[in-house]
Design a protein around this motif. Structure first.
Motif, PDB file in Angstrom:
ATOM      1  N   ASP A  64      24.467 109.005 112.592  1.00  0.00           N
ATOM      2  CA  ASP A  64      23.005 108.992 112.503  1.00  0.00           C
ATOM      3  C   ASP A  64      22.392 108.777 113.888  1.00  0.00           C
ATOM      4  OD1 ASP A  64      20.510 109.091 111.366  1.00  0.00           O
ATOM      5  OD2 ASP A  64      20.484 106.986 110.782  1.00  0.00           O
ATOM      6  N   SER A  99      24.987 107.033 106.779  1.00  0.00           N
ATOM      7  CA  SER A  99      23.653 107.353 106.258  1.00  0.00           C
ATOM      8  C   SER A  99      23.612 108.783 105.733  1.00  0.00           C
ATOM      9  CB  SER A  99      22.592 107.167 107.344  1.00  0.00           C
ATOM     10  OG  SER A  99      22.797 108.085 108.408  1.00  0.00           O
ATOM     11  N   LYS A 100      24.450 109.647 106.310  1.00  0.00           N
ATOM     12  CA  LYS A 100      24.601 111.016 105.813  1.00  0.00           C
ATOM     13  C   LYS A 100      25.912 111.103 105.047  1.00  0.00           C
ATOM     14  CE  LYS A 100      22.052 112.859 109.771  1.00  0.00           C
ATOM     15  NZ  LYS A 100      22.098 113.744 110.960  1.00  0.00           N
TER      16      LYS A 100
END
Length: 450
Positions: free
Chosen positions: A379, A83-84
């Motif tokens: 995350d 997600s990052k």
């Protein structure tokens, strides 16, 4: 062993060895397994094959409840790891070049697609090339990929095979060349030959106890539990609907009339003294259903390393950073395993970046490239206030540097970029202060002269 020697030994030197390689039973079984995984994710579940049966003299079509938990679990694992954006660290010059490739090639999206294929099918394939002066990446469909390994498990060639409009296409990747074939007209023939600048495709794979060259899908561990969950829900729903038709039982003599009319709802009846009337129905054991369903769900989460709280199966109040990490400890373990799978492929991708950058006139020394490192940011929900306060305390104690502080800052994704911004801001502020001092001196001198 060289490719030509392998082809001569196994395929008797056939110029169409790739057709034989694609047609091998082991390859077809692997591809068929990948295709069945795709159908499952598309909604083709075993519960849909439940046959109809007779009930009370009528044909009854049973409920077939499809639960798409597999997609949810895959999405969680992908989001938890990627997600990052993946961050590259090292010498500024080489990191800048890598980040430029990733930004122009939209590599963050490609990483997610690769991880999906890796988890869902056990293998993922990526080919890097130069187009219009830019380095790009193409993810090859797992169902279309046929790696060729030597007896010592060394990748010697790669074949991509697919069918379009009834025509079979073959793309053969060798270390120095890429050749395209098709069988349009009935015979397999060469339709294109190109120089291969990046070498063989990058292969990402998961661990498999039975093979060192083939991966294992996560779905293999989940499908049996998911099938049982769907079977339980469907059968219990059938039972509920069947119990909506209870059997009326009258005990004793009715005082008047000739029975209860079947087309009347809410009709009253009169019974003789000592008679009784009731409905007989099966008593549902809801507690047993809940217990079995909860156990199956918990087993599914345990096997997939998914925390209950992430799937809205548990309620928590405000907790500390340490408590959150404990709740996500199993997910962190699984993410670390997935990270290793991705890291193996990304490191090979970086080596191909270096080769392709050389063709674009950007050369790097071994020392520069060896400083590169890959960082993943999981995350994990965090108490940002607590993290920032801890960082501030450590920085005030001079126990960490500003760069380490930025690395751990939950609001900063690119430490190097943030360092540059801080530097520019500091230089700008110093310039403003200097100019203000000069203006003050000039005004003072003017007043003195007056």
């Amino acid at each position: 062993m060289e490719l030509n020697e392998y082809i001569k030994a196994k395929y008797v030197g056939s110029s169409q060895w790739f057709v034989e390689h694609v047609s091998e039973p082991s390859q077809q079984m692997r591809v068929q397994d990948i295709h069945s995984k795709k159908e499952y994710l598309n909604g083709s579940h075993a519960i849909l094959n439940r046959p109809s049966y007779n009930y009370n003299g009528k044909q009854y079509n049973p409920r077939k409840l499809v639960v798409s938990y597999a997609k949810t679990l895959l999405n969680f694992q992908k989001s938890f790891l990627l997600s990052k954006p993946v961050v590259f660290t090292g010498k500024e010059r080489v990191v800048k070049a890598i980040n430029e490739i990733n930004r122009k090639g939209k590599m963050d999206r490609i990483n997610t697609k690769i991880l999906h294929n890796l988890l869902a099918y056990g293998e993922a394939y990526e080919y890097l090339y130069i187009q219009d002066g830019k380095i790009k990446s193409r993810v090859i469909d797992s169902e279309e990929g046929y790696p060729l390994y030597s007896h010592n498990e060394e990748l010697m060639a790669f074949v991509q095979s697919y069918v379009n409009d009834g025509i079979s296409y073959y793309v053969v990747y060798e270390k120095d060349t890429v050749r395209e074939y098709n069988n349009e007209g009935g015979e397999v023939h060469l339709i294109g030959e190109y120089t291969n600048l990046s070498g063989l495709p990058v292969i990402y794979k998961t661990d498999n106890e039975l093979s060192h060259t083939k991966g294992k899908s996560e779905l293999d561990d989940w499908i049996f539990i998911l099938d049982e969950i769907e079977n339980l829900l469907s059968k219990f729903t059938d039972t509920v609907y069947k119990n909506m038709n209870p059997i009326p039982i009258a005990v004793g003599q009715e005082l008047k009339g000739n029975g209860i009319a079947s087309n009347i709802v809410g009709m009253g009846i009169q019974l003789d003294d000592g008679s009784d009337f009731k409905f007989a129905s099966i008593q549902l054991d809801v507690e047993a259903f809940n217990s079995l369903y909860d156990r199956l769900i918990q087993s599914l989460f345990d096997i997939s390393s998914t925390p209950n709280v992430a799937m809205n199966k548990a309620e928590i109040a405000n907790v500390s950073e340490t408590s959150i990490r404990i709740l996500y400890s199993l997910a962190n373990v699984k993410a670390k395993i997935n990270e290793n799978y991705m890291r193996d492929g990304l490191e090979e991708r970086l080596n191909k970046y270096r080769v392709l950058l050389g063709y674009l006139g950007k050369n790097f020394t071994n020392n520069e490239f060896e400083t590169l490192d890959i960082q993943f940011a999981y995350d994990v929900p965090s108490n940002d206030t607590e993290v920032i306060n801890n960082l501030k305390t450590l920085y005030d104690m001079q126990s960490i540097s500003i760069e380490t502080l930025l690395d751990k800052n939950p609001y900063v994704n690119d430490t190097q970029q943030e360092m540059e911004r801080i530097h520019k801001g500091t230089v700008g502020n110093n310039s403003n202060i200097h100019n203000d001092d000069i203006e003050t001196v000039e005004i003072s001198e003017g007043m003195n002269e007056g």
